[in-house]
Design an enzyme around this catalytic site. Sequence first.
Site, PDB file in Angstrom:
ATOM      1  N   ASP A 147     100.385 -42.398  81.948  1.00 14.18           N
ATOM      2  CA  ASP A 147      99.366 -41.449  82.329  1.00 14.18           C
ATOM      3  C   ASP A 147      99.867 -40.530  83.409  1.00 14.18           C
ATOM      4  OD1 ASP A 147      96.956 -40.367  82.300  1.00 14.18           O
ATOM      5  OD2 ASP A 147      95.651 -42.159  82.187  1.00 14.18           O
ATOM      6  N   ASP A 202      90.261 -36.215  78.081  1.00  7.18           N
ATOM      7  CA  ASP A 202      89.901 -37.313  77.249  1.00  7.18           C
ATOM      8  C   ASP A 202      88.729 -36.970  76.580  1.00  7.18           C
ATOM      9  OD1 ASP A 202      91.639 -38.435  79.173  1.00  7.18           O
ATOM     10  OD2 ASP A 202      90.196 -39.869  80.062  1.00  7.18           O
TER      11      ASP A 202
END
Length: 400
Positions: A147, A202
């Site tokens: 990430d 997201d």
Amino acid sequence: MKQMLLSLACVAALSAYAQKFDGLDLTPQMGWNSWNRFQCDVNEELIRETADAMATNGMKDAGYQYINLDDCWQGRRDAQGFIQPDPARFPSGMKALADYVHSKGLKFGVYSDVGYQTCGSHVASRGHEFQDAQTYAQWGVDYLKYDWCNNAGLKAEGAYTTMRDALHAAGRPVVFSLCEWGQNQPWLWAANIGHSWRTTTDIYPCFDGTLDHTNWQQWGVLRILDAQKPLRTYAGPGHWNDPDMLEVGNGMSANEDRAHFTMWCLLAAPLISGNDLRHMSPETLKTLTDREVLAVDQDALGVPGFVYATNGSVEVWFKPLSGGDWALCLLNRSRDAKKISFDWKHEPVADDFSRRAAHFDTTTYSLRNLWTKQPVGDTSRILEADIPGHDVLLLRLGKM
Ligand code: GLA
């Protein structure tokens, strides 16, 4: 002879170069990840029970492989700097958990981040990349999602290359999944670094919407889909655009779930389920495991689909498939049912990227509705159909 020795030496030198693991992910990765449904509520029972479910409910047989633990599994680093899982949530340790997942014939993935801390404020890999990669290899990790939170201005290409090199040095083949949210256009530089790269922020389980947080957003299915349209030429076997994990079974209606899943297949996207595999409706399982729909995603050509035409709220998508076949998907973006009519003979479908053309004026294709399993005639007659709101009509065209 001298020349042969020389070229052998070159091969040896080349293979010592750090690189991503080639030959992995030749069709888009399929699996499960804990984040969309469980966020930080993860522990070893959940992972074991999810592996049990995937191994027995038909998902493994349909091609799902990876059981991926997302954020919040981490504990502290030990005195030597080796990362430990949270001892309360993972008392048996990660090696035992990976062994369990492997014993079910599945593969095991973990999550980390380029910064000192993950998005969920847990210990991340900055400054420990080689040590973490070595630890993952010892545990038996097969997949790393990496990430981009707390990156502190790092250059994305460099940060992801460091972890790629660390994984390579550790020696255990790992699918490397870049999660940089498309902020630095990874499709331009990541094909030799990772096997897939996130292209957007997201997802959340909403078909058509945006969820605003203080300093970031989550996007629904359609908004994510739209962001993929300019990116298709960057993807292919071993290097995929990742429009984020699936929200099938997480609260949308059955037709929205079906449309979401279908569009991810049209995109040749990774299919990482994000629901509770231990408790899902027969309808959700049916959507996730339809072999003929999965075959569109997993087609060996690895060419993402494209929008051929837009007619009001209906988009007409084509995806070239191996063996001369095509997938056709009519996506109804509106809440209202739509009637469509498609006169093949006047539709010059051609794709410069894959150098394929359908030539409906001279070639007739059979038509099969992949969700209902019904044959629906062929391309010698005009196609007429009703498409419910937020739904799709998905056909496979085969040469006759
Ligand atoms: C980011 C990622 C998500 C998830 C969370 C975990 O938001 O994009 O997919 O991994 O972090 O904290």
